[in-house]
Write a protein that holds these residues in place. Sequence first.
Motif, mmCIF file in Angstrom:
data_model
loop_
_atom_site.group_PDB
_atom_site.id
_atom_site.type_symbol
_atom_site.label_atom_id
_atom_site.label_comp_id
_atom_site.label_asym_id
_atom_site.label_seq_id
_atom_site.Cartn_x
_atom_site.Cartn_y
_atom_site.Cartn_z
ATOM 1 N N MET A 42 1.556 11.177 2.002
ATOM 2 C CA MET A 42 0.805 11.182 0.735
ATOM 3 C C MET A 42 -0.690 11.211 1.039
ATOM 4 O O MET A 42 -1.415 10.251 0.784
ATOM 5 C CB MET A 42 1.192 9.957 -0.093
ATOM 6 N N THR A 86 6.446 14.158 3.446
ATOM 7 C CA THR A 86 6.324 12.845 2.785
ATOM 8 C C THR A 86 4.970 12.175 3.003
ATOM 9 O O THR A 86 4.778 11.055 2.552
ATOM 10 C CB THR A 86 7.441 11.884 3.257
ATOM 11 N N PRO A 140 9.703 5.330 4.973
ATOM 12 C CA PRO A 140 8.292 5.078 5.295
ATOM 13 C C PRO A 140 7.908 5.629 6.671
ATOM 14 O O PRO A 140 6.771 5.418 7.106
ATOM 15 C CB PRO A 140 8.211 3.546 5.288
ATOM 16 N N SER A 152 8.973 -5.704 2.976
ATOM 17 C CA SER A 152 8.562 -5.361 1.611
ATOM 18 C C SER A 152 9.767 -5.237 0.681
ATOM 19 O O SER A 152 9.779 -5.799 -0.408
ATOM 20 C CB SER A 152 7.760 -4.054 1.587
ATOM 21 N N SER A 166 8.235 1.848 1.580
ATOM 22 C CA SER A 166 7.660 0.559 1.967
ATOM 23 C C SER A 166 8.418 0.047 3.182
ATOM 24 O O SER A 166 9.482 0.554 3.520
ATOM 25 C CB SER A 166 7.803 -0.434 0.811
ATOM 26 N N ASN A 167 7.895 -0.971 3.804
ATOM 27 C CA ASN A 167 8.551 -1.564 4.970
ATOM 28 C C ASN A 167 9.898 -2.179 4.552
ATOM 29 O O ASN A 167 9.932 -3.075 3.709
ATOM 30 C CB ASN A 167 7.629 -2.625 5.572
ATOM 31 N N VAL A 190 0.800 -1.222 0.000
ATOM 32 C CA VAL A 190 0.000 0.000 0.000
ATOM 33 C C VAL A 190 0.842 1.287 0.000
ATOM 34 O O VAL A 190 0.592 2.194 -0.802
ATOM 35 C CB VAL A 190 -0.970 -0.019 1.202
ATOM 36 N N VAL A 199 3.406 5.377 9.188
ATOM 37 C CA VAL A 199 2.088 5.928 8.901
ATOM 38 C C VAL A 199 1.038 4.866 9.233
ATOM 39 O O VAL A 199 -0.042 5.153 9.743
ATOM 40 C CB VAL A 199 1.986 6.371 7.426
HETATM 41 P P1 GDP Z 1 2.268 -3.040 2.610
HETATM 42 O O1 GDP Z 1 2.985 -4.130 1.898
HETATM 43 O O2 GDP Z 1 0.846 -2.880 2.199
HETATM 44 O O3 GDP Z 1 2.485 -3.032 4.094
HETATM 45 O O4 GDP Z 1 2.917 -1.717 2.088
HETATM 46 P P2 GDP Z 1 4.374 -1.127 2.035
HETATM 47 O O5 GDP Z 1 5.403 -1.945 2.728
HETATM 48 O O6 GDP Z 1 4.632 -0.718 0.641
HETATM 49 O O7 GDP Z 1 4.108 0.187 2.836
HETATM 50 C C1 GDP Z 1 3.962 0.214 4.242
HETATM 51 C C2 GDP Z 1 4.716 1.422 4.716
HETATM 52 O O8 GDP Z 1 4.233 2.562 4.018
HETATM 53 C C3 GDP Z 1 4.483 1.707 6.185
HETATM 54 O O9 GDP Z 1 5.708 1.551 6.858
HETATM 55 C C4 GDP Z 1 4.014 3.150 6.209
HETATM 56 O O10 GDP Z 1 4.648 3.897 7.237
HETATM 57 C C5 GDP Z 1 4.404 3.662 4.848
HETATM 58 N N1 GDP Z 1 3.529 4.697 4.354
HETATM 59 C C6 GDP Z 1 2.192 4.606 4.131
HETATM 60 N N2 GDP Z 1 1.709 5.795 3.704
HETATM 61 C C7 GDP Z 1 2.756 6.649 3.692
HETATM 62 C C8 GDP Z 1 2.895 8.030 3.362
HETATM 63 O O11 GDP Z 1 1.939 8.719 3.012
HETATM 64 N N3 GDP Z 1 4.154 8.564 3.434
HETATM 65 C C9 GDP Z 1 5.234 7.827 3.836
HETATM 66 N N4 GDP Z 1 6.429 8.422 3.893
HETATM 67 N N5 GDP Z 1 5.136 6.523 4.160
HETATM 68 C C10 GDP Z 1 3.925 5.954 4.083
#
Ligand code: GDP
Length: 307
Positions: free
Chosen positions: A288, A286, A225, A199, A194-195, A10, A232
């Motif tokens: 979004m 940052t 992130p 991730s 991303s994490n 996400v 977030v």
């Molecule tokens: P998942 O696989 O669905 O968990 O997604 P990801 O690993 O790609 O993203 C999760 C990370 O996205 C989390 O650590 C959040 O803190 C970060 N995140 C979500 N929305 C935002 C945002 O608007 N800005 C930033 N900088 N980080 C975000």
Amino acid sequence: MKVTVLCGGVGGARFVRGAVEVAGADSVVVVGNVGDDVEVLGLHVSPDLDSILYALAGLNDEQRGWGRAGETWEALAVVRELGGESWFALGDRDLGLHLVRTQALRAGEPLSGVTARLASALRVETRLLPATDDRLRTWIETPAGSFPFQEWFVARGHRDEVDGVRFEGADAAAPAPGVLEALAEADLIVLAPSNPFVSIAPILAVPGLREALAARRVPCVAVSPLIGGRAVKGPADRMLARLAGGTSPRHVTRCYEGLVDAIVVDEADAHDLAGLGEVRPIVTRTLMADADARRRLAEVALGAVPA
Ligand code: GDP
Ligand code: CA
């Protein structure tokens, strides 16, 4: 300018949508994580690839933050009523995609092939590549035992502290077709917000990918992130605190040692930019929160290299 983005679900997907809006669909290749893939009700679910697909197709649910907008849950209600496997929430529309993917995989089509077909059917012009077509699964080591990723994340609500992460099958996995080329041909590589542990790390665990990134001749920029040291959403901050020793920009950067030239961090983290070494901090907002914000963040990250 060609941009290759390594991306989780996400958080990464939001960023990728901004990147596509800034650079154009043809200029962006996305390499997605498959470590969270899971078999539910006999279906192959690729949550991160689907988050990216739904975001790029404009089908994602902004309020809930995951899955499809306008989703209904009739099938899952029946599954529950019948005593079936209902711990993993699959909406009716989402299920339709999993049916198509699962049939294709059973017929022998690689994940990269079916992902490309799904993208094209959803009129997504950006190339989306799974990191690997091979079976790679993230396992989480906790004080309560070792769990497959989704069992820890969804079934246990990621309540257990994480002592370690491993990627089953990674050693024998090969990069999916196009992945190494996308890294070699990029003018800029971006690690999405991303994490880092569950991730981005499972992508880098595919043999050849970390090496390709380490040997890059073009800039690589990571987007943190964390905002003000907090995720977030999700467990990234807790994982960083426990596994990397803190949640400041240097701790995020340390997850990507030798792999990044710059890190985009939030204004809320700008007070603590010590210890970054050669990695250049780029400070901006940052979060979004909407389309403008994600476009602005992508502009800043993509601006890390002259066009
Ligand atoms: P998942 O696989 O669905 O968990 O997604 P990801 O690993 O790609 O993203 C999760 C990370 O996205 C989390 O650590 C959040 O803190 C970060 N995140 C979500 N929305 C935002 C945002 O608007 N800005 C930033 N900088 N980080 C975000
Ligand atoms: Ca994920």
